[in-house]
Design an enzyme around this catalytic site. Sequence first.
Site, mmCIF file in Angstrom:
data_model
loop_
_atom_site.group_PDB
_atom_site.id
_atom_site.type_symbol
_atom_site.label_atom_id
_atom_site.label_comp_id
_atom_site.label_asym_id
_atom_site.label_seq_id
_atom_site.Cartn_x
_atom_site.Cartn_y
_atom_site.Cartn_z
ATOM 1 N N GLU A 129 -5.496 -25.247 27.620
ATOM 2 C CA GLU A 129 -4.556 -26.473 28.228
ATOM 3 C C GLU A 129 -4.402 -25.776 29.587
ATOM 4 O OE1 GLU A 129 -0.857 -27.260 26.620
ATOM 5 O OE2 GLU A 129 -1.734 -28.296 24.579
ATOM 6 N N ASP B 129 6.228 -28.964 22.981
ATOM 7 C CA ASP B 129 6.438 -29.400 24.399
ATOM 8 C C ASP B 129 7.858 -29.934 24.358
ATOM 9 O OD1 ASP B 129 3.806 -29.238 25.172
ATOM 10 O OD2 ASP B 129 3.415 -31.384 24.460
ATOM 11 N N HIS C 134 -3.652 -32.129 27.083
ATOM 12 C CA HIS C 134 -3.897 -31.976 25.784
ATOM 13 C C HIS C 134 -5.271 -32.474 25.340
ATOM 14 C CE1 HIS C 134 0.487 -32.702 24.027
ATOM 15 N NE2 HIS C 134 0.383 -31.511 24.805
#
Length: 122
Positions: free
Chosen positions: A18, A84, A74
């Site tokens: 990420e 998150d 993502h």
Amino acid sequence: MPKAFLEEARKKCAPEAECVALIFGISDTALSWRWMKNVAASPVFFKLDPEEVYKAIVEAEERGEELLAIFHTHPGPPTPSWEDVRHMRLWPVTWIIANVFDWHISAWRIDGGLKTIPLEFI
């Protein structure tokens, strides 16, 4: 959001981990950003070095800017994961999520519940 940020993200971010950036500005106008190292090096979650975050925020405040958003990628739909959402409660700014494969982007906030936020690239 500046289009330059999106162009930079497309060049910088890859599916292997990420990608994360802190976005700073004044009011609702993004003026600068700082790419952060994902110390987790994971494709499905990120972890930031607290000292690096602190330094970025202090430098932004010295420029008269504040933290407006947290951007990350993502490897799939740009919707907040449970992780998150947990962190959104701790960092109540806009969270911008991009699908690293097709670059579909959405923005989210916790404001009496999870809500999408309009996002404009200029």
